[in-house]
Design a protein around this motif. Sequence first.
Motif, PDB file in Angstrom:
ATOM      1  N   PRO A  81      37.103  45.728  66.276  1.00 17.22           N
ATOM      2  CA  PRO A  81      35.713  45.239  66.309  1.00 17.22           C
ATOM      3  C   PRO A  81      34.925  45.604  65.050  1.00 17.22           C
ATOM      4  O   PRO A  81      34.136  44.789  64.543  1.00 17.22           O
ATOM      5  CB  PRO A  81      35.140  45.917  67.553  1.00 17.22           C
ATOM      6  N   ALA A  82      35.133  46.810  64.538  1.00 17.59           N
ATOM      7  CA  ALA A  82      34.421  47.219  63.324  1.00 17.59           C
ATOM      8  C   ALA A  82      34.906  46.419  62.121  1.00 17.59           C
ATOM      9  O   ALA A  82      34.126  46.069  61.231  1.00 17.59           O
ATOM     10  CB  ALA A  82      34.620  48.717  63.078  1.00 17.59           C
ATOM     11  N   LEU A  83      36.192  46.119  62.076  1.00 19.26           N
ATOM     12  CA  LEU A  83      36.729  45.290  61.001  1.00 19.26           C
ATOM     13  C   LEU A  83      36.185  43.875  61.080  1.00 19.26           C
ATOM     14  O   LEU A  83      35.815  43.278  60.061  1.00 19.26           O
ATOM     15  CB  LEU A  83      38.255  45.274  61.071  1.00 19.26           C
ATOM     16  N   ALA A  84      36.125  43.333  62.276  1.00 20.07           N
ATOM     17  CA  ALA A  84      35.638  41.960  62.453  1.00 20.07           C
ATOM     18  C   ALA A  84      34.180  41.821  62.033  1.00 20.07           C
ATOM     19  O   ALA A  84      33.724  40.713  61.716  1.00 20.07           O
ATOM     20  CB  ALA A  84      35.812  41.534  63.910  1.00 20.07           C
ATOM     21  N   ALA A  85      33.461  42.946  62.004  1.00 17.71           N
ATOM     22  CA  ALA A  85      32.049  42.907  61.602  1.00 17.71           C
ATOM     23  C   ALA A  85      31.875  42.853  60.089  1.00 17.71           C
ATOM     24  O   ALA A  85      30.771  42.615  59.594  1.00 17.71           O
ATOM     25  CB  ALA A  85      31.321  44.130  62.156  1.00 17.71           C
ATOM     26  N   SER A  86      32.975  43.038  59.332  1.00 16.48           N
ATOM     27  CA  SER A  86      32.923  42.976  57.878  1.00 16.48           C
ATOM     28  C   SER A  86      33.007  41.521  57.403  1.00 16.48           C
ATOM     29  O   SER A  86      33.576  40.670  58.081  1.00 16.48           O
ATOM     30  CB  SER A  86      34.084  43.781  57.285  1.00 16.48           C
ATOM     31  N   SER A  87      32.497  41.278  56.213  1.00 20.79           N
ATOM     32  CA  SER A  87      32.578  39.931  55.648  1.00 20.79           C
ATOM     33  C   SER A  87      33.952  39.644  55.046  1.00 20.79           C
ATOM     34  O   SER A  87      34.309  38.484  54.837  1.00 20.79           O
ATOM     35  CB  SER A  87      31.498  39.746  54.575  1.00 20.79           C
ATOM     36  N   ALA A  88      34.726  40.694  54.746  1.00 24.47           N
ATOM     37  CA  ALA A  88      36.062  40.508  54.173  1.00 24.47           C
ATOM     38  C   ALA A  88      36.968  41.642  54.652  1.00 24.47           C
ATOM     39  O   ALA A  88      37.370  42.507  53.871  1.00 24.47           O
ATOM     40  CB  ALA A  88      35.996  40.482  52.651  1.00 24.47           C
ATOM     41  N   PRO A  89      37.318  41.651  55.937  1.00 23.27           N
ATOM     42  CA  PRO A  89      38.103  42.761  56.492  1.00 23.27           C
ATOM     43  C   PRO A  89      39.579  42.678  56.128  1.00 23.27           C
ATOM     44  O   PRO A  89      40.175  41.605  56.166  1.00 23.27           O
ATOM     45  CB  PRO A  89      37.901  42.604  58.000  1.00 23.27           C
ATOM     46  N   ARG A  90      40.153  43.826  55.790  1.00 22.66           N
ATOM     47  CA  ARG A  90      41.554  43.887  55.402  1.00 22.66           C
ATOM     48  C   ARG A  90      42.219  45.112  56.035  1.00 22.66           C
ATOM     49  O   ARG A  90      41.623  46.186  56.076  1.00 22.66           O
ATOM     50  CB  ARG A  90      41.701  43.988  53.877  1.00 22.66           C
ATOM     51  N   VAL A  91      43.458  44.944  56.474  1.00 23.41           N
ATOM     52  CA  VAL A  91      44.248  46.054  57.011  1.00 23.41           C
ATOM     53  C   VAL A  91      45.582  46.083  56.286  1.00 23.41           C
ATOM     54  O   VAL A  91      46.249  45.053  56.163  1.00 23.41           O
ATOM     55  CB  VAL A  91      44.486  45.912  58.528  1.00 23.41           C
ATOM     56  N   ALA A  92      45.973  47.267  55.799  1.00 21.99           N
ATOM     57  CA  ALA A  92      47.249  47.442  55.122  1.00 21.99           C
ATOM     58  C   ALA A  92      48.024  48.559  55.812  1.00 21.99           C
ATOM     59  O   ALA A  92      47.576  49.707  55.840  1.00 21.99           O
ATOM     60  CB  ALA A  92      47.031  47.787  53.648  1.00 21.99           C
TER      61      ALA A  92
END
Length: 256
Positions: free
Chosen positions: A99-110
């Motif tokens: 949810p916190a990532l989805a709130a970003s304008s450019a979320p990325r996970v590595a």
Amino acid sequence: MSRVVAVTGSASGIGAATAALLRERGDRVIGVDRAGAGVDVVADLSTAPGRAEAVAAVTDLTGGVLDGLVTCAGLSRAGAPQVSVNYFGTTEVVDGLRPALAASSAPRVALVGSISAIQPHDAALVDACLAGDEPAALVLAEAALTDGRSHEIYSSTKAALSRWLRRVSVTADFAGAGIALNAIAPGVVLTPMTAELVSDPQWRQVMDRAVPMPLNGYASPETIAYALAWLLSAENSHMAGQVVYVDGGAEALARP
């Protein structure tokens, strides 16, 4: 553009190198680990309560908006805890911070995977991980320890992580929310986890046979950090479910 990034396993090895690189570039880094310098969130990712505590703390520190997440926390010593940290300590933290990532304008996970994901592993253990059945996975890991297959535990956790990545990266929860979810798969990296093996001539020969790295040999943590940083960048807008091997050519030799 300054971004807010959480890094698990930030106290040493690849995690520490990645956190340092991102800070040098002007990002705000939230370090997550059991202890150590540069750690903002102290949490034990080998337990479900510890994972929940980490998610809650990172969410609180970011105000509910997280631009990037790097999952470097992992164990190399053979045993059931590898299952809890390497697989469940990664997937549950990623899910919890979604949810916190989805709130970003450019979320990325590595994610930090491994070349070992393509090496022999325990199919039943991989399936238990993918089913979300941690108790069953731990039992299977203990069985592998007792019957001489301890080396399959680590590779099983990384194989399961690779399959989980492919499964969820293209779903509505991730791709549909604009979250680019990918992984780096290193070969042999010169970290505290590998120092003892590298210094032993016999083990070094074993590693060189299992993970031949014709391009520049063993990697530094910083080499992996640069690759992770690119996956985290806002410019990485269209990669989803990819495992990028930063392994000196080992994967190409194993699967020509």
